[in-house]
Design a protein around this motif. Structure first.
Motif, PDB file in Angstrom:
ATOM      1  N   LYS A   1       0.840  -1.203   0.000  1.00  0.00           N
ATOM      2  CA  LYS A   1       0.000   0.000   0.000  1.00  0.00           C
ATOM      3  C   LYS A   1       0.874   1.252   0.000  1.00  0.00           C
ATOM      4  O   LYS A   1       0.910   1.994   0.971  1.00  0.00           O
ATOM      5  N   GLY A   2       1.634   1.453  -1.040  1.00  0.00           N
ATOM      6  CA  GLY A   2       2.485   2.640  -1.046  1.00  0.00           C
ATOM      7  C   GLY A   2       2.539   3.254  -2.437  1.00  0.00           C
ATOM      8  O   GLY A   2       2.120   2.641  -3.412  1.00  0.00           O
ATOM      9  N   ASN A   3       3.071   4.497  -2.501  1.00  0.00           N
ATOM     10  CA  ASN A   3       3.183   5.123  -3.823  1.00  0.00           C
ATOM     11  C   ASN A   3       4.495   4.704  -4.491  1.00  0.00           C
ATOM     12  O   ASN A   3       5.244   3.898  -3.949  1.00  0.00           O
ATOM     13  N   GLU A   4       4.785   5.309  -5.634  1.00  0.00           N
ATOM     14  CA  GLU A   4       5.933   4.838  -6.411  1.00  0.00           C
ATOM     15  C   GLU A   4       7.265   5.098  -5.708  1.00  0.00           C
ATOM     16  O   GLU A   4       8.182   4.286  -5.785  1.00  0.00           O
ATOM     17  N   THR A   5       7.361   6.263  -5.018  1.00  0.00           N
ATOM     18  CA  THR A   5       8.601   6.561  -4.290  1.00  0.00           C
ATOM     19  C   THR A   5       8.862   5.488  -3.248  1.00  0.00           C
ATOM     20  O   THR A   5       9.986   4.999  -3.079  1.00  0.00           O
ATOM     21  N   GLU A   6       7.809   5.117  -2.548  1.00  0.00           N
ATOM     22  CA  GLU A   6       7.946   4.110  -1.499  1.00  0.00           C
ATOM     23  C   GLU A   6       8.291   2.746  -2.093  1.00  0.00           C
ATOM     24  O   GLU A   6       9.017   1.956  -1.503  1.00  0.00           O
ATOM     25  N   GLU A   7       7.764   2.526  -3.290  1.00  0.00           N
ATOM     26  CA  GLU A   7       8.112   1.302  -4.009  1.00  0.00           C
ATOM     27  C   GLU A   7       9.617   1.261  -4.282  1.00  0.00           C
ATOM     28  O   GLU A   7      10.280   0.251  -4.056  1.00  0.00           O
ATOM     29  N   ALA A   8      10.114   2.398  -4.755  1.00  0.00           N
ATOM     30  CA  ALA A   8      11.545   2.488  -5.069  1.00  0.00           C
ATOM     31  C   ALA A   8      12.394   2.267  -3.821  1.00  0.00           C
ATOM     32  O   ALA A   8      13.423   1.579  -3.855  1.00  0.00           O
ATOM     33  N   ASP A   9      11.895   2.821  -2.684  1.00  0.00           N
ATOM     34  CA  ASP A   9      12.621   2.666  -1.427  1.00  0.00           C
ATOM     35  C   ASP A   9      12.753   1.206  -1.022  1.00  0.00           C
ATOM     36  O   ASP A   9      13.822   0.736  -0.642  1.00  0.00           O
ATOM     37  N   ILE A  10      11.659   0.515  -1.111  1.00  0.00           N
ATOM     38  CA  ILE A  10      11.690  -0.872  -0.650  1.00  0.00           C
ATOM     39  C   ILE A  10      12.543  -1.727  -1.574  1.00  0.00           C
ATOM     40  O   ILE A  10      13.221  -2.668  -1.146  1.00  0.00           O
ATOM     41  N   LEU A  11      12.519  -1.352  -2.852  1.00  0.00           N
ATOM     42  CA  LEU A  11      13.358  -2.071  -3.812  1.00  0.00           C
ATOM     43  C   LEU A  11      14.838  -1.882  -3.450  1.00  0.00           C
ATOM     44  O   LEU A  11      15.616  -2.838  -3.400  1.00  0.00           O
ATOM     45  N   ALA A  12      15.174  -0.647  -3.148  1.00  0.00           N
ATOM     46  CA  ALA A  12      16.557  -0.350  -2.775  1.00  0.00           C
ATOM     47  C   ALA A  12      16.948  -1.102  -1.508  1.00  0.00           C
ATOM     48  O   ALA A  12      18.043  -1.672  -1.410  1.00  0.00           O
ATOM     49  N   ALA A  13      16.036  -1.136  -0.537  1.00  0.00           N
ATOM     50  CA  ALA A  13      16.310  -1.805   0.732  1.00  0.00           C
ATOM     51  C   ALA A  13      16.589  -3.283   0.530  1.00  0.00           C
ATOM     52  O   ALA A  13      17.485  -3.862   1.161  1.00  0.00           O
ATOM     53  N   MET A  14      15.848  -3.886  -0.369  1.00  0.00           N
ATOM     54  CA  MET A  14      16.035  -5.318  -0.607  1.00  0.00           C
ATOM     55  C   MET A  14      17.384  -5.583  -1.251  1.00  0.00           C
ATOM     56  O   MET A  14      18.078  -6.528  -0.895  1.00  0.00           O
ATOM     57  N   ILE A  15      17.736  -4.725  -2.207  1.00  0.00           N
ATOM     58  CA  ILE A  15      19.006  -4.916  -2.894  1.00  0.00           C
ATOM     59  C   ILE A  15      20.162  -4.728  -1.916  1.00  0.00           C
ATOM     60  O   ILE A  15      21.131  -5.477  -1.914  1.00  0.00           O
ATOM     61  N   GLN A  16      19.973  -3.723  -1.016  1.00  0.00           N
ATOM     62  CA  GLN A  16      20.998  -3.478  -0.018  1.00  0.00           C
ATOM     63  C   GLN A  16      21.204  -4.688   0.882  1.00  0.00           C
ATOM     64  O   GLN A  16      22.304  -4.994   1.313  1.00  0.00           O
ATOM     65  N   SER A  17      20.126  -5.392   1.144  1.00  0.00           N
ATOM     66  CA  SER A  17      20.215  -6.549   2.035  1.00  0.00           C
ATOM     67  C   SER A  17      20.945  -7.707   1.363  1.00  0.00           C
ATOM     68  O   SER A  17      21.246  -8.713   1.999  1.00  0.00           O
ATOM     69  N   GLY A  18      21.215  -7.596   0.081  1.00  0.00           N
ATOM     70  CA  GLY A  18      21.965  -8.625  -0.607  1.00  0.00           C
ATOM     71  C   GLY A  18      21.118  -9.521  -1.487  1.00  0.00           C
ATOM     72  O   GLY A  18      21.610 -10.477  -2.070  1.00  0.00           O
ATOM     73  N   ALA A  19      19.839  -9.239  -1.590  1.00  0.00           N
ATOM     74  CA  ALA A  19      18.976 -10.058  -2.436  1.00  0.00           C
ATOM     75  C   ALA A  19      19.229  -9.723  -3.905  1.00  0.00           C
ATOM     76  O   ALA A  19      19.478  -8.570  -4.250  1.00  0.00           O
ATOM     77  N   MET A  20      19.232 -10.760  -4.726  1.00  0.00           N
ATOM     78  CA  MET A  20      19.441 -10.539  -6.151  1.00  0.00           C
ATOM     79  C   MET A  20      18.108 -10.605  -6.869  1.00  0.00           C
ATOM     80  O   MET A  20      17.571 -11.682  -7.112  1.00  0.00           O
ATOM     81  N   LEU A  21      17.567  -9.439  -7.203  1.00  0.00           N
ATOM     82  CA  LEU A  21      16.272  -9.403  -7.869  1.00  0.00           C
ATOM     83  C   LEU A  21      16.421  -9.494  -9.376  1.00  0.00           C
ATOM     84  O   LEU A  21      17.306  -8.852  -9.943  1.00  0.00           O
ATOM     85  N   SER A  22      15.587 -10.304  -9.994  1.00  0.00           N
ATOM     86  CA  SER A  22      15.618 -10.349 -11.455  1.00  0.00           C
ATOM     87  C   SER A  22      14.379  -9.676 -12.029  1.00  0.00           C
ATOM     88  O   SER A  22      14.320  -9.368 -13.201  1.00  0.00           O
TER      89      SER A  22
END
Ligand SMILES: Nc1ncnc2c1ncn2[C@@H]1O[C@H](COP(=O)(O)OP(=O)(O)O)[C@@H](O)[C@H]1O
Ligand SMILES: [Mg+2]
Lengths: 304, 312
Positions: free
Chosen positions: B265-286
């Motif tokens: 339940k978030g807007n696009e900025t928040e989407e971008a934030d969570i994406l960044a957070a996941m990548i930072q955690s070391g997850a490899m998103l395809s």
């Protein structure tokens, strides 16, 4: 009065089923064997060894045939009724019936009526065999009518037991076993209870009177009245009314105590009404059990 | 036509229906959807007078189900999810038996029954023995049977289950026809697409609660940002899940064999934030995509539990 729809459907189905044909054949086949046996004993055997036919004992033929038929009724009715409700449940047709306009009592009564019709049908089909007795005489049409009445009452009585268990249990097998079980309790269990009571009293009497025991039949008191729901005793009382003197009934009761003359005289009718009363009660309970919206008999502890 | 208020039903300690609310208006085809065990059958059995309620009210066309079961039954045509037929009875006789229960007999009954059998595409099957019919035919016969007393509300429990695609299509046609005749229908299924095309309204039930209900259009348009985001990983999925769990905007995580779908339940900025957070955690998103809106994905998203494994 319109026919009960369940009743009509049941008849239609049972007339078509091969099971009915088998029951019909078995029922009359066994009865015919008993008829032949009764005939043989009376005419062939007696006359060969006595040189004469004792016409006073001819009523024995009537007794043998009716006792055989009565036994057949007792064994057939559970088979006709124990599947009545559980069968619909197993076939998954019961729910649909319960969502129709039919009340649970109508369903129960329709089932009972069809089983009883079947029983009456069997009883009528056996009339030619029973009619053997008429060729010799000694038995009146009234006796016959009374016997047919007894068959119907017994069918209602045992049938109600069958329908009750059929409603209570999910499985037809359990219902069938229980119904035969109750039949056994009614027929032999009641006697066993009286024997046991008699034995206990006998032991007590021995205790109190020491070694010197004056002879006295132990009296089971009013307990003897449980025999009113024993179908075999009902049949016996009818036979005694019809072709006996009542003395055999008296001596039979004498084993357990005494029955007042009034009750003994009307034993047949009292037991018939009692059995019909029990039937009405069982059918009422069955209808209640079948009602999906009933209040429970017992309340579960409310968790507050 | 049907109004259910705060309906609760317990089996022992297990709560099968939990304050369920539901309304069906005249002429609607109401699709009642939910996973197995959600409480659809329980609801329908209560509506049909086969089950007692613990609390709440059920009102069918002005008749209270609890106080007037006799009247209720005349209003309802019920088709259970499992049902049987009688041996040694022909289809027409089967129909006539149920007609006779409502006092319809003789020629009138025959005419009515033939008409109804026509409606369910069982023309000329009157002489077939019911126990020898195919499952689809039995189902349609049972549907015809439930129409014998011209009920106001049809209650059909999973009428399409166990049918082959062709039989399903036939069932669908029949329901459309009934709808055109003005019948109100409550129909359940655990498969949403099956219902989406033929219903006017949808109610989604889960764990005894009505999660969402309304017209098909309403439900679709009310979704907004509600469609799930689907992610694929080549590695580090577990770490990503940890990140997602921390985020308060993530309301629902569904883990499948090779993807994760979340309700976000978030807007696009928040989407971008969570994406960044996941990548930072070391997850490899395809891949990371907002799913196209479809009723089906909505259903998945609503009925998927808080976090559950779905194997495909
Ligand atoms: N007679 C019952 N006794 C106990 N639990 C039941 C009974 N009937 C249903 N349930 C439970 O209630 C829940 C709802 O069942 P049901 O209404 O049949 O769901 P659905 O039709 O949506 O699949 C299920 O978890 C089921 O196990
Ligand atoms: Mg179900």
């Amino acid at each position: 009065m319109r026919f009960n729809p369940v009743y009509r459907k049941e008849l239609k189905i049972s007339i078509r089923s091969i099971r009915t044909a088998i029951i019909l054949l078995g029922y009359n086949g066994i009865l015919a064997l008993f008829g032949l046996f009764a005939f043989y004993v009376t005419f062939e055997y007696d006359s060969r060894y006595g040189g004469t036919v004792d016409y006073a004992s001819i009523l024995r033929i009537y007794a043998i045939i009716t006792v055989a038929e009565f036994g057949l009724v007792l064994f057939t009715v559970p088979a006709l009724t124990a599947a009545s409700i559980s069968g619909e449940r197993e076939r998954q047709t019961l729910e649909i019936l319960l969502t129709t306009k039919l009340t649970p009592l109508q369903i129960i009564l329709g089932k009972l009526a069809s089983s009883i019709s079947m029983m009456i049908f069997l009883a009528f089909s056996s009339l030619p065999i029973l009619a053997i007795v008429f060729t010799i005489g000694g038995v009146t049409l009234r006796d016959f009518a009374e016997f047919m009445l007894l068959i119907v009452v017994t069918a209602v009585f045992i049938g109600s037991v069958g329908i009750f268990f059929s409603t209570l249990f999910k499985k037809t097998t359990s219902a069938t076993v229980s119904t035969y079980g109750v039949l056994l309790v009614l027929g032999l269990g009641t006697l066993a209870v009286l024997w046991a009571i008699r034995l206990i009293i006998q032991i007590k009497m021995k205790k109190f009177s020491g070694d010197v025991m004056p002879y006295q039949t132990p009296d089971a008191g009013n307990w003897i009245l449980i025999l009113l729901i024993n179908p075999a005793v009902t049949y016996f009382s009818m036979m005694e009314d019809q072709i006996g003197t009542g003395s055999r009934l008296t001596s039979f009761f004498g084993n357990f105590g005494t029955v007042s003359m009034e009750i003994q005289k009307y034993w047949f009718f009292i037991s018939v009404f009692l059995q019909l009363g029990v039937s009405a009660f069982l059918l009422g309970i069955s209808a209640r059990l079948l009602n999906p919206l009933r209040n429970r008999f017992y309340r579960k502890k409310k968790s507050s | 036509m049907l109004l259910i208020k705060n309906l609760t039903k317990k089996y022992g300690k297990f709560t099968a229906l939990d304050n369920l609310n539901m309304e069906i208006k005249k002429g609607e085809i109401f699709g009642f959807v939910g996973p197995n065990g959600a409480g659809k059958t329980t609801t329908m059995r209560i509506v049909s007078g086969l089950l007692k309620t613990d609390s709440g009210t059920v009102n069918v066309d002005g008749v209270d189900a609890g106080t007037n079961p006799g009247e209720l039954k005349s209003k309802i045509g019920y088709m259970p999810d499992f049902f049987g037929v009688y041996d040694n009875l022909k289809a027409l006789e089967y129909m006539e038996f149920y007609a006779s229960i409502y006092g319809i007999t003789g020629n009138k009954a025959k005419q009515l029954c033939l008409e109804l059998m026509d409606l369910v595409q069982l023309t000329d099957q009157g002489d077939s023995y019911v126990d020898e019919m195919s499952r689809g035919m039995k189902q349609r016969l049972c549907l015809a049977r439930s129409l014998v007393h011209n009920p106001r509300l049809l209650v059909l429990d999973e009428p399409a289950s166990g049918l082959d695609p062709r039989a399903r299509l036939e069932m669908k046609d029949i329901l459309k026809e009934l709808h055109n005749k003005g019948k109100t229908i409550l129909i359940s299924s655990h498969i949403l697409p099956e219902l989406a095309q033929m219903c006017t309204n949808i109610g989604i039930i889960e764990k005894g609660k009505m999660v969402v209900s309304g017209t098909v259009e309403e439900i679709l348009s009310a979704r907004g940002t509600a469609s799930p985001i689907v992610m694929k990983f080549t590695a580090g999925q577990d770490r990503a899940v940890e990140v997602l769990k921390q985020n308060s905007l993530v309301q629902n995580i569904t883990i499948r064999d090779n993807s994760i779908s979340i309700l976000f339940k978030g807007n696009e900025t928040e989407e971008a934030d969570i994406l960044a957070a996941m990548i930072q955690s070391g997850a490899m998103l395809s891949s990371f995509t907002r799913e196209e809106s479809s009723l089906e994905s909505l259903f998945m998203q609503i009925t998927a539990g808080e976090e559950q494994e779905v194997s495909e």
